[in-house]
Design an enzyme around this catalytic site. Structure first.
Site, PDB file in Angstrom:
ATOM      1  N   ASP A 137      15.958 -43.524 -16.836  1.00  0.00           N
ATOM      2  CA  ASP A 137      16.401 -43.509 -15.694  1.00  0.00           C
ATOM      3  C   ASP A 137      16.791 -44.738 -15.109  1.00  0.00           C
ATOM      4  O   ASP A 137      16.156 -45.508 -15.054  1.00  0.00           O
ATOM      5  CB  ASP A 137      15.470 -42.389 -14.733  1.00  0.00           C
ATOM      6  CG  ASP A 137      16.258 -41.965 -13.672  1.00  0.00           C
ATOM      7  OD1 ASP A 137      16.750 -42.759 -12.614  1.00  0.00           O
ATOM      8  OD2 ASP A 137      16.521 -40.801 -13.604  1.00  0.00           O
ATOM      9  N   ASN A 164      15.122 -30.132 -12.340  1.00  0.00           N
ATOM     10  CA  ASN A 164      15.719 -29.533 -11.281  1.00  0.00           C
ATOM     11  C   ASN A 164      16.730 -28.696 -11.143  1.00  0.00           C
ATOM     12  O   ASN A 164      17.634 -28.734 -12.147  1.00  0.00           O
ATOM     13  CB  ASN A 164      16.245 -30.709 -10.059  1.00  0.00           C
ATOM     14  CG  ASN A 164      15.054 -31.899  -9.832  1.00  0.00           C
ATOM     15  OD1 ASN A 164      14.041 -31.480  -9.598  1.00  0.00           O
ATOM     16  ND2 ASN A 164      15.517 -33.073  -9.955  1.00  0.00           N
ATOM     17  N   GLY A 216      17.226 -30.973  -5.686  1.00  0.00           N
ATOM     18  CA  GLY A 216      17.294 -32.381  -5.784  1.00  0.00           C
ATOM     19  C   GLY A 216      18.271 -32.756  -7.063  1.00  0.00           C
ATOM     20  O   GLY A 216      18.403 -33.899  -7.363  1.00  0.00           O
ATOM     21  N   GLN A 217      18.805 -31.681  -7.446  1.00  0.00           N
ATOM     22  CA  GLN A 217      19.801 -31.838  -8.545  1.00  0.00           C
ATOM     23  C   GLN A 217      21.097 -32.428  -8.168  1.00  0.00           C
ATOM     24  O   GLN A 217      21.628 -32.078  -7.174  1.00  0.00           O
ATOM     25  CB  GLN A 217      20.113 -30.499  -9.499  1.00  0.00           C
ATOM     26  CG  GLN A 217      21.247 -30.680 -10.771  1.00  0.00           C
ATOM     27  CD  GLN A 217      21.235 -29.448 -11.331  1.00  0.00           C
ATOM     28  OE1 GLN A 217      21.053 -28.246 -10.795  1.00  0.00           O
ATOM     29  NE2 GLN A 217      21.688 -29.665 -12.649  1.00  0.00           N
ATOM     30  N   HIS A 259      18.730 -31.499 -17.276  1.00  0.00           N
ATOM     31  CA  HIS A 259      18.013 -32.506 -17.966  1.00  0.00           C
ATOM     32  C   HIS A 259      16.655 -32.846 -17.494  1.00  0.00           C
ATOM     33  O   HIS A 259      16.320 -32.258 -16.548  1.00  0.00           O
ATOM     34  CB  HIS A 259      18.476 -33.967 -17.471  1.00  0.00           C
ATOM     35  CG  HIS A 259      18.700 -33.926 -16.140  1.00  0.00           C
ATOM     36  ND1 HIS A 259      19.785 -33.383 -15.321  1.00  0.00           N
ATOM     37  CD2 HIS A 259      18.240 -34.698 -15.131  1.00  0.00           C
ATOM     38  CE1 HIS A 259      19.667 -33.677 -14.106  1.00  0.00           C
ATOM     39  NE2 HIS A 259      18.638 -34.542 -14.041  1.00  0.00           N
ATOM     40  N   LEU A 260      15.734 -32.991 -18.412  1.00  0.00           N
ATOM     41  CA  LEU A 260      14.416 -33.108 -18.342  1.00  0.00           C
ATOM     42  C   LEU A 260      13.884 -34.417 -17.867  1.00  0.00           C
ATOM     43  O   LEU A 260      14.114 -35.305 -18.533  1.00  0.00           O
ATOM     44  CB  LEU A 260      13.629 -32.864 -19.599  1.00  0.00           C
ATOM     45  CG  LEU A 260      13.424 -31.158 -19.971  1.00  0.00           C
ATOM     46  CD1 LEU A 260      14.815 -30.817 -20.546  1.00  0.00           C
ATOM     47  CD2 LEU A 260      12.497 -31.251 -21.018  1.00  0.00           C
ATOM     48  N   HIS A 261      13.243 -34.656 -16.602  1.00  0.00           N
ATOM     49  CA  HIS A 261      12.655 -35.831 -16.217  1.00  0.00           C
ATOM     50  C   HIS A 261      11.269 -35.936 -16.765  1.00  0.00           C
ATOM     51  O   HIS A 261      10.425 -35.222 -16.513  1.00  0.00           O
ATOM     52  CB  HIS A 261      12.555 -36.012 -14.781  1.00  0.00           C
ATOM     53  CG  HIS A 261      13.888 -36.066 -13.760  1.00  0.00           C
ATOM     54  ND1 HIS A 261      14.383 -37.178 -13.455  1.00  0.00           N
ATOM     55  CD2 HIS A 261      14.657 -34.956 -13.487  1.00  0.00           C
ATOM     56  CE1 HIS A 261      15.495 -36.866 -12.745  1.00  0.00           C
ATOM     57  NE2 HIS A 261      15.606 -35.549 -12.865  1.00  0.00           N
TER      58      HIS A 261
END
Length: 114
Positions: A30, A87, A93-94, A100-102
């Site tokens: 990120d 998200n 918060g997207q 996507h996976l954080h």
């Protein structure tokens, strides 16, 4: 999607610190990390939100989780603990509409999040 930043990363039109890729997924660091380890795992297939997942995507979503587990192990955070966040839509918060996976780890996480 021609205007999707993650699709541009997949197509190598935008640089990213890619740490994993295969025929179904890509993972990269990120650019605005919220923890010592903050990696994103994305499908190569453009799926805007969790709400857009179809029946035929079930194996793909399972694969993304397996990739997240591999990264947590590779980064040395699996045993201590890590968080996986997805998200969905604005209030969550997207900001990029490509699921996507954080993967977050390397520090104590707090509850409740956000």
């Amino acid at each position: 999607m021609s205007d999707c930043i993650f699709c541009k990363i997949i197509d190598k039109k935008i640089p990213a610190r890619i740490i994993y890729e295969d025929e179904h997924a890509l993972a990269f660091e990120d650019v605005n990390p919220q923890a010592p380890v903050h990696t994103l795992v994305i499908p190569r297939k453009h799926i805007p939100t969790l709400l857009d997942i179809k029946e035929e995507d079930n194996n793909l979503i399972g694969h993304l989780v397996k990739v997240a587990n591999k990264i947590a192990n590779d980064k040395g955070i699996a045993e201590r603990g890590f968080r996986v966040v997805i998200n969905c839509n604005p209030e969550s918060g997207q900001t990029v509409y490509h699921i996507h996976l954080h993967i977050l780890g390397g520090r104590q996480m707090h509850w409740p999040p956000g």
